[in-house]
Design a protein around this motif. Structure first.
Motif, PDB file in Angstrom:
ATOM      1  N   PHE A 284       0.800  -1.254  -0.032  1.00  0.00           N
ATOM      2  CA  PHE A 284       0.010   0.092  -0.147  1.00  0.00           C
ATOM      3  C   PHE A 284       1.064   1.156  -0.010  1.00  0.00           C
ATOM      4  CE2 PHE A 284       0.721  -1.552   4.419  1.00  0.00           C
ATOM      5  CZ  PHE A 284       1.118  -0.196   4.854  1.00  0.00           C
ATOM      6  N   ILE A 285       0.438   2.490  -0.013  1.00  0.00           N
ATOM      7  CA  ILE A 285       1.095   3.717  -0.050  1.00  0.00           C
ATOM      8  C   ILE A 285       0.742   4.517   0.854  1.00  0.00           C
ATOM      9  CG2 ILE A 285       1.594   5.640  -1.187  1.00  0.00           C
ATOM     10  CD1 ILE A 285       1.262   4.092  -3.947  1.00  0.00           C
ATOM     11  N   SER A 286       1.372   5.264   1.738  1.00  0.00           N
ATOM     12  CA  SER A 286       1.074   6.241   2.760  1.00  0.00           C
ATOM     13  C   SER A 286       1.638   7.516   2.160  1.00  0.00           C
ATOM     14  CB  SER A 286       1.647   5.801   4.005  1.00  0.00           C
ATOM     15  OG  SER A 286       1.179   4.664   4.692  1.00  0.00           O
ATOM     16  N   ILE A 287       0.844   8.534   2.579  1.00  0.00           N
ATOM     17  CA  ILE A 287       1.189  10.012   2.138  1.00  0.00           C
ATOM     18  C   ILE A 287       0.905  10.964   3.209  1.00  0.00           C
ATOM     19  CG2 ILE A 287       0.835   9.543  -0.259  1.00  0.00           C
ATOM     20  CD1 ILE A 287      -1.634  11.099  -0.046  1.00  0.00           C
ATOM     21  N   ARG A 288       1.817  11.877   3.452  1.00  0.00           N
ATOM     22  CA  ARG A 288       1.434  12.776   4.477  1.00  0.00           C
ATOM     23  C   ARG A 288       1.018  14.045   3.530  1.00  0.00           C
ATOM     24  NH1 ARG A 288       4.326  17.546   6.733  1.00  0.00           N
ATOM     25  NH2 ARG A 288       6.173  16.637   5.240  1.00  0.00           N
ATOM     26  N   VAL A 289      -0.195  14.553   3.958  1.00  0.00           N
ATOM     27  CA  VAL A 289      -1.076  15.584   3.085  1.00  0.00           C
ATOM     28  C   VAL A 289      -0.997  16.682   3.508  1.00  0.00           C
ATOM     29  CG1 VAL A 289      -2.478  13.679   2.023  1.00  0.00           C
ATOM     30  CG2 VAL A 289      -3.217  15.028   4.265  1.00  0.00           C
ATOM     31  N   ALA A 290      -0.996  17.565   2.756  1.00  0.00           N
ATOM     32  CA  ALA A 290      -0.971  19.270   3.218  1.00  0.00           C
ATOM     33  C   ALA A 290      -2.219  19.609   3.877  1.00  0.00           C
ATOM     34  CB  ALA A 290      -0.681  20.206   2.006  1.00  0.00           C
ATOM     35  N   ASP A 291      -3.405  18.997   3.492  1.00  0.00           N
ATOM     36  CA  ASP A 291      -4.627  19.482   4.266  1.00  0.00           C
ATOM     37  C   ASP A 291      -5.414  18.221   4.300  1.00  0.00           C
ATOM     38  OD1 ASP A 291      -7.235  20.338   4.559  1.00  0.00           O
ATOM     39  OD2 ASP A 291      -6.959  22.229   3.691  1.00  0.00           O
ATOM     40  N   LEU A 292      -5.557  17.425   5.344  1.00  0.00           N
ATOM     41  CA  LEU A 292      -6.200  16.366   5.475  1.00  0.00           C
ATOM     42  C   LEU A 292      -7.725  16.681   5.002  1.00  0.00           C
ATOM     43  CD1 LEU A 292      -6.018  13.274   6.424  1.00  0.00           C
ATOM     44  CD2 LEU A 292      -6.772  14.272   8.682  1.00  0.00           C
ATOM     45  N   ASP A 293      -8.608  17.488   5.750  1.00  0.00           N
ATOM     46  CA  ASP A 293      -9.787  17.782   5.356  1.00  0.00           C
ATOM     47  C   ASP A 293     -10.014  17.982   4.102  1.00  0.00           C
ATOM     48  OD1 ASP A 293     -10.211  17.694   8.176  1.00  0.00           O
ATOM     49  OD2 ASP A 293     -10.415  19.764   8.543  1.00  0.00           O
ATOM     50  N   SER A 294      -9.300  18.804   3.202  1.00  0.00           N
ATOM     51  CA  SER A 294      -9.445  18.865   1.859  1.00  0.00           C
ATOM     52  C   SER A 294      -9.071  17.563   0.885  1.00  0.00           C
ATOM     53  CB  SER A 294      -8.427  19.804   1.448  1.00  0.00           C
ATOM     54  OG  SER A 294      -8.393  20.013   0.089  1.00  0.00           O
ATOM     55  N   ALA A 295      -8.175  16.728   1.284  1.00  0.00           N
ATOM     56  CA  ALA A 295      -7.844  15.526   0.459  1.00  0.00           C
ATOM     57  C   ALA A 295      -9.066  14.527   0.819  1.00  0.00           C
ATOM     58  CB  ALA A 295      -6.667  14.805   1.191  1.00  0.00           C
ATOM     59  N   THR A 296      -9.461  14.423   2.118  1.00  0.00           N
ATOM     60  CA  THR A 296     -10.553  13.358   2.440  1.00  0.00           C
ATOM     61  C   THR A 296     -11.844  13.921   1.683  1.00  0.00           C
ATOM     62  OG1 THR A 296     -10.781  14.337   4.627  1.00  0.00           O
ATOM     63  CG2 THR A 296      -9.328  12.594   4.533  1.00  0.00           C
ATOM     64  N   ALA A 297     -12.199  15.047   1.865  1.00  0.00           N
ATOM     65  CA  ALA A 297     -13.265  15.589   1.160  1.00  0.00           C
ATOM     66  C   ALA A 297     -13.481  15.376  -0.213  1.00  0.00           C
ATOM     67  CB  ALA A 297     -13.693  17.116   1.417  1.00  0.00           C
ATOM     68  N   LYS A 298     -12.318  15.356  -0.953  1.00  0.00           N
ATOM     69  CA  LYS A 298     -12.153  15.202  -2.399  1.00  0.00           C
ATOM     70  C   LYS A 298     -12.614  13.693  -2.783  1.00  0.00           C
ATOM     71  CE  LYS A 298      -8.652  18.995  -3.645  1.00  0.00           C
ATOM     72  NZ  LYS A 298      -7.390  19.050  -3.928  1.00  0.00           N
ATOM     73  N   LEU A 299     -12.052  12.860  -1.795  1.00  0.00           N
ATOM     74  CA  LEU A 299     -12.055  11.429  -2.169  1.00  0.00           C
ATOM     75  C   LEU A 299     -13.412  11.054  -1.883  1.00  0.00           C
ATOM     76  CD1 LEU A 299      -8.609  10.524  -0.614  1.00  0.00           C
ATOM     77  CD2 LEU A 299      -9.084  10.287  -2.849  1.00  0.00           C
ATOM     78  N   GLN A 300     -13.865  11.425  -0.529  1.00  0.00           N
ATOM     79  CA  GLN A 300     -15.362  11.111  -0.542  1.00  0.00           C
ATOM     80  C   GLN A 300     -16.341  11.775  -1.491  1.00  0.00           C
ATOM     81  OE1 GLN A 300     -16.200   9.663   2.275  1.00  0.00           O
ATOM     82  NE2 GLN A 300     -18.502   9.673   1.704  1.00  0.00           N
ATOM     83  N   ASP A 301     -16.082  12.822  -2.288  1.00  0.00           N
ATOM     84  CA  ASP A 301     -16.889  13.308  -3.251  1.00  0.00           C
ATOM     85  C   ASP A 301     -16.834  12.295  -4.592  1.00  0.00           C
ATOM     86  OD1 ASP A 301     -17.950  15.151  -1.626  1.00  0.00           O
ATOM     87  OD2 ASP A 301     -16.601  16.790  -2.560  1.00  0.00           O
ATOM     88  N   ALA A 302     -15.443  11.746  -4.612  1.00  0.00           N
ATOM     89  CA  ALA A 302     -15.338  10.972  -5.807  1.00  0.00           C
ATOM     90  C   ALA A 302     -15.787   9.368  -5.599  1.00  0.00           C
ATOM     91  CB  ALA A 302     -14.004  11.007  -6.019  1.00  0.00           C
ATOM     92  N   HIS A 303     -16.277   9.206  -4.306  1.00  0.00           N
ATOM     93  CA  HIS A 303     -16.773   7.739  -4.027  1.00  0.00           C
ATOM     94  C   HIS A 303     -15.320   6.871  -3.974  1.00  0.00           C
ATOM     95  CE1 HIS A 303     -21.120   8.135  -4.610  1.00  0.00           C
ATOM     96  NE2 HIS A 303     -20.861   9.083  -4.036  1.00  0.00           N
ATOM     97  N   ILE A 304     -14.282   7.647  -3.420  1.00  0.00           N
ATOM     98  CA  ILE A 304     -13.077   6.761  -3.241  1.00  0.00           C
ATOM     99  C   ILE A 304     -12.766   6.707  -1.689  1.00  0.00           C
ATOM    100  CG2 ILE A 304     -10.237   6.705  -3.630  1.00  0.00           C
ATOM    101  CD1 ILE A 304     -11.152   8.250  -6.110  1.00  0.00           C
ATOM    102  N   ALA A 305     -12.735   5.311  -1.219  1.00  0.00           N
ATOM    103  CA  ALA A 305     -12.470   5.131   0.074  1.00  0.00           C
ATOM    104  C   ALA A 305     -10.867   4.885   0.311  1.00  0.00           C
ATOM    105  CB  ALA A 305     -13.383   3.987   0.636  1.00  0.00           C
TER     106      ALA A 305
END
Length: 343
Positions: A284-305
């Protein structure tokens, strides 16, 4: 219910009429219990590992099939270790962090005290050996490659720990096949206090079969076998696993395809404005993100878990490897309207 003989085989295998197991002779096609012990899978599993595992330099120290206990996934192997080798209310273990949270949950279940020791280094790959050696613990649980960081532990640190620690070192190697580094099972002859735990769910692609293996010294495996329940694995599972393991070249090809896709995804994630760090040593891949809320919101909107902040690891995402099209969709989602911010 009487148990089979020392070989673990059913009495029929020796030409006996079996009136010991309290089975229903009027039942359907699944009326018989499986083999008492599934360790007959060990030779075919080890034969596959001869192709799937990198060798140590000079091909040193390959365990024989008698050094493997087959289990219901790697998690049962870990559970059996605690059940067989640690005394509730008395013994303690050390765990590193961030790491596989199941270590701590199992220790709690077995009433074994825990000490958490932080991993060091920019890649979370360094062991605090002095701290680990100072603790009043009987065992140390490690994960290599590590979950959730997707980094390999520093090899020199591991060797130093094995040389200096007198207790039991348990290394969960569920993602071992995804690396170019030899498995720690090759060190068993030099370190009888070492236990290597493997999984057939990850790289071998047999998650639905729930199979794992435990490698260790004969005394350790003997203790583990004493606490393992009888008839632990269905014959339907062992038959399916035998068929898969009999084709190691095909398994190796699947792993190579997986690693290639993982590396493609990791390379493209490094170019994503959302990703500050990318780690990709495991399955798997682990990433440190600049903005967790922004990244998770985008993925949620794209239906990616994905797994946000796995094991409480702040500002990180753990991302499983999907198909090429799924991974491309993930990349497009993270690149969309991305703005880099400072943590």
């Amino acid at each position: 219910m009487g148990l089979p003989g020392p070989s673990g085989q059913r009495p029929e295998a020796s030409g006996f009429i079996n009136l010991r197991f309290n089975e229903n002779p009027f039942g359907g096609q699944h009326l018989r219990y499986p083999e008492h012990s599934p360790d007959f899978l060990a030779p075919v599993y080890l034969s596959a590992l001869e192709i799937l595992d990198p060798t140590t330099e000079g091909g040193v120290c390959r365990p024989s099939e008698t050094d493997a206990v087959i289990t219901r996934g790697a998690t049962e192997a870990l559970d059996l270790v605690l059940r067989a080798l640690f005394e509730p209310g008395k013994d303690a273990v050390a765990v590193t962090w961030p790491s596989f949270g199941f270590f701590e949950r199992l220790a709690t279940l077995h009433n074994v005290a825990q000490y958490r020791v932080a991993l060091g280094g920019a890649r979370y790959d360094r062991l605090d050996i002095d701290r680990l050696l100072s603790l009043p613990v009987k065992g140390i649980f490690l994960c290599d490659p590590n979950n959730p960081t997707s980094t390999c532990l520093n090899a020199d640190d591991l060797d130093c720990l094995l040389d200096r620690f007198d207790g039991i070192v348990i290394i969960d190697e569920a993602y071992s096949e995804f690396t170019a580094r030899p498995s720690h099972r090759h060190k068993l002859n030099a370190h009888p206090n070492l236990i290597s735990v493997r999984s057939m769910s990850k790289a071998l692609g047999m998650a639905n079969l729930r199979l794992g293996a435990l490698f260790g010294a004969p005394a350790i495996l003997g203790a583990v076998r004493k606490v393992r329940p009888p008839f632990p694995i269905s014959s339907l599972v062992t038959e399916a696993a035998t068929a898969e393991l009999a084709q190691p070249a095909q398994l190796a090809s699947r792993i190579a395809s997986y690693v290639a896709e993982r590396d493609r995804l990791a390379k493209n994630l490094m170019a994503s404005p959302e990703a500050l760090d990318v780690f990709a040593d495991a399955g798997f891949i682990s990433i440190r993100v600049a903005d967790l809320d922004s990244a998770t919101a985008k993925l949620q909107d794209a239906h990616i878990a994905v797994a946000p902040e796995p094991e409480g690891w702040r500002n990180h995402l753990r991302i499983s490897i999907g198909s090429s099209s799924e991974n491309t969709r993930l990349l497009a989602t993270l690149h969309r309207n991305a703005q880099r911010t400072t943590l």
